[in-house]
Design a protein around this motif. Structure first.
Motif, PDB file in Angstrom:
ATOM      1  N   PRO A 199       0.499  14.149   4.211  1.00 46.36           N
ATOM      2  CA  PRO A 199       1.244  15.025   3.084  1.00 46.36           C
ATOM      3  C   PRO A 199       1.927  16.181   3.505  1.00 46.36           C
ATOM      4  O   PRO A 199       2.949  16.622   3.134  1.00 46.36           O
ATOM      5  CB  PRO A 199       0.011  15.456   2.193  1.00 46.36           C
ATOM      6  CG  PRO A 199      -1.078  14.313   2.559  1.00 46.36           C
ATOM      7  CD  PRO A 199      -0.712  13.750   4.007  1.00 46.36           C
ATOM      8  N   GLN A 250       0.839  -1.216  -0.088  1.00 45.12           N
ATOM      9  CA  GLN A 250      -0.047  -0.003  -0.048  1.00 45.12           C
ATOM     10  C   GLN A 250       0.740   1.416  -0.266  1.00 45.12           C
ATOM     11  O   GLN A 250       0.674   2.086  -0.550  1.00 45.12           O
ATOM     12  CB  GLN A 250      -0.814   0.008   1.312  1.00 45.12           C
ATOM     13  CG  GLN A 250      -1.916  -1.055   1.270  1.00 45.12           C
ATOM     14  CD  GLN A 250      -2.813  -1.228   2.602  1.00 45.12           C
ATOM     15  OE1 GLN A 250      -1.984  -1.293   3.716  1.00 45.12           O
ATOM     16  NE2 GLN A 250      -4.081  -0.795   2.453  1.00 45.12           N
ATOM     17  N   ILE A 251       1.861   1.207   0.933  1.00 42.11           N
ATOM     18  CA  ILE A 251       2.774   2.445   0.829  1.00 42.11           C
ATOM     19  C   ILE A 251       3.729   2.537  -0.604  1.00 42.11           C
ATOM     20  O   ILE A 251       3.929   3.710  -0.797  1.00 42.11           O
ATOM     21  CB  ILE A 251       3.821   2.340   2.080  1.00 42.11           C
ATOM     22  CG1 ILE A 251       2.935   2.282   3.245  1.00 42.11           C
ATOM     23  CG2 ILE A 251       4.670   3.346   2.143  1.00 42.11           C
ATOM     24  CD1 ILE A 251       3.763   1.806   4.507  1.00 42.11           C
ATOM     25  N   ARG A 252       4.186   1.427  -0.809  1.00 41.49           N
ATOM     26  CA  ARG A 252       4.800   1.492  -2.277  1.00 41.49           C
ATOM     27  C   ARG A 252       4.243   2.053  -3.478  1.00 41.49           C
ATOM     28  O   ARG A 252       4.686   2.765  -4.219  1.00 41.49           O
ATOM     29  CB  ARG A 252       5.685   0.250  -2.518  1.00 41.49           C
ATOM     30  CG  ARG A 252       6.565  -0.029  -1.581  1.00 41.49           C
ATOM     31  CD  ARG A 252       7.622  -1.132  -2.234  1.00 41.49           C
ATOM     32  NE  ARG A 252       8.608  -1.461  -1.263  1.00 41.49           N
ATOM     33  CZ  ARG A 252       9.677  -0.521  -0.990  1.00 41.49           C
ATOM     34  NH1 ARG A 252       9.882   0.254  -1.791  1.00 41.49           N
ATOM     35  NH2 ARG A 252      10.605  -1.046  -0.360  1.00 41.49           N
ATOM     36  N   ALA A 253       2.796   1.695  -3.234  1.00 39.28           N
ATOM     37  CA  ALA A 253       1.934   2.231  -4.453  1.00 39.28           C
ATOM     38  C   ALA A 253       1.786   3.769  -4.272  1.00 39.28           C
ATOM     39  O   ALA A 253       1.581   4.541  -5.464  1.00 39.28           O
ATOM     40  CB  ALA A 253       0.548   1.753  -4.336  1.00 39.28           C
ATOM     41  N   ILE A 254       2.119   4.366  -3.121  1.00 38.94           N
ATOM     42  CA  ILE A 254       1.860   5.907  -3.125  1.00 38.94           C
ATOM     43  C   ILE A 254       3.262   6.611  -3.010  1.00 38.94           C
ATOM     44  O   ILE A 254       3.418   7.569  -3.732  1.00 38.94           O
ATOM     45  CB  ILE A 254       1.217   6.168  -1.554  1.00 38.94           C
ATOM     46  CG1 ILE A 254      -0.075   5.647  -1.470  1.00 38.94           C
ATOM     47  CG2 ILE A 254       1.314   7.639  -1.190  1.00 38.94           C
ATOM     48  CD1 ILE A 254      -0.622   5.741  -0.129  1.00 38.94           C
ATOM     49  N   LEU A 255       4.111   5.984  -2.513  1.00 39.55           N
ATOM     50  CA  LEU A 255       5.518   6.636  -2.766  1.00 39.55           C
ATOM     51  C   LEU A 255       6.306   6.526  -3.802  1.00 39.55           C
ATOM     52  O   LEU A 255       6.273   5.375  -4.663  1.00 39.55           O
ATOM     53  CB  LEU A 255       6.558   5.763  -1.617  1.00 39.55           C
ATOM     54  CG  LEU A 255       6.314   6.415   0.163  1.00 39.55           C
ATOM     55  CD1 LEU A 255       7.062   5.599   1.005  1.00 39.55           C
ATOM     56  CD2 LEU A 255       6.148   7.879   0.138  1.00 39.55           C
ATOM     57  N   MET A 282       2.167   6.945   7.419  1.00 43.39           N
ATOM     58  CA  MET A 282       1.109   6.705   6.332  1.00 43.39           C
ATOM     59  C   MET A 282      -0.258   6.127   7.064  1.00 43.39           C
ATOM     60  O   MET A 282      -1.048   5.915   6.377  1.00 43.39           O
ATOM     61  CB  MET A 282       1.607   5.636   5.433  1.00 43.39           C
ATOM     62  CG  MET A 282       2.920   6.222   4.753  1.00 43.39           C
ATOM     63  SD  MET A 282       2.522   7.556   3.696  1.00 43.39           S
ATOM     64  CE  MET A 282       1.656   6.995   2.359  1.00 43.39           C
ATOM     65  N   GLN A 291       7.848   5.682   8.406  1.00 46.72           N
ATOM     66  CA  GLN A 291       7.135   5.783   6.880  1.00 46.72           C
ATOM     67  C   GLN A 291       5.997   5.053   7.202  1.00 46.72           C
ATOM     68  O   GLN A 291       4.764   5.822   6.866  1.00 46.72           O
ATOM     69  CB  GLN A 291       7.769   5.187   5.929  1.00 46.72           C
ATOM     70  CG  GLN A 291       9.067   6.150   5.356  1.00 46.72           C
ATOM     71  CD  GLN A 291       9.628   5.518   4.052  1.00 46.72           C
ATOM     72  OE1 GLN A 291      10.084   4.217   4.455  1.00 46.72           O
ATOM     73  NE2 GLN A 291       9.836   6.247   3.173  1.00 46.72           N
ATOM     74  N   ARG A 292       5.837   3.841   7.886  1.00 46.49           N
ATOM     75  CA  ARG A 292       4.618   3.229   7.963  1.00 46.49           C
ATOM     76  C   ARG A 292       3.489   3.998   9.019  1.00 46.49           C
ATOM     77  O   ARG A 292       2.481   3.892   8.694  1.00 46.49           O
ATOM     78  CB  ARG A 292       4.845   1.747   8.515  1.00 46.49           C
ATOM     79  CG  ARG A 292       5.566   0.815   7.529  1.00 46.49           C
ATOM     80  CD  ARG A 292       5.518  -0.520   7.807  1.00 46.49           C
ATOM     81  NE  ARG A 292       4.214  -1.114   8.007  1.00 46.49           N
ATOM     82  CZ  ARG A 292       4.010  -2.231   8.790  1.00 46.49           C
ATOM     83  NH1 ARG A 292       4.887  -2.833   9.218  1.00 46.49           N
ATOM     84  NH2 ARG A 292       2.828  -2.693   8.582  1.00 46.49           N
ATOM     85  N   PRO A 309      -3.653   9.373   6.735  1.00 46.36           N
ATOM     86  CA  PRO A 309      -3.487  10.130   5.534  1.00 46.36           C
ATOM     87  C   PRO A 309      -3.752  11.644   5.378  1.00 46.36           C
ATOM     88  O   PRO A 309      -3.275  12.290   4.452  1.00 46.36           O
ATOM     89  CB  PRO A 309      -4.785   9.226   4.600  1.00 46.36           C
ATOM     90  CG  PRO A 309      -5.401   8.650   5.690  1.00 46.36           C
ATOM     91  CD  PRO A 309      -4.644   8.433   6.947  1.00 46.36           C
TER      92      PRO A 309
END
Length: 84
Positions: free
Chosen positions: A48, A17-22, A41, A37-38, A44
């Motif tokens: 940002p 899920q995080i890799r899809a955003i970063l 995240m 990072q986790r 939400p």
């Protein structure tokens, strides 16, 4: 014996899920998703703004070099016994 207390009381997002955003190839891409990072995240609405603040503090030209900023962050984390 008391029950084991979990490390976090919030549902942490999965790495996918995080890799899809970063974006890939960012300066802190060590091949794994770090705890900080986790944790960021999981929020939400906050993530940002935290990310923008972090970018300003670590990468905007200023009185300290990038290495000096990293050293301040490392010493601060160690002094607070931070695992991140």
């Amino acid at each position: 014996m008391s029950p084991e207390i979990p490390d976090a009381w919030v549902e942490m997002p999965e790495e996918a899920q995080i890799r899809a955003i970063l974006p890939g190839g960012h300066p802190y891409d060590f091949g794994f998703i770090g705890g900080m990072q986790r944790l960021v995240m999981t929020h939400p609405r906050i993530a940002p703004f935290f990310g923008a603040l972090f970018q300003q503090v670590m990468f905007t030209p200023g009185a300290l070099s990038r290495g000096e900023r990293e050293m301040v962050a490392a010493v601060t984390a160690a002094a607070q016994d931070c695992t991140y």
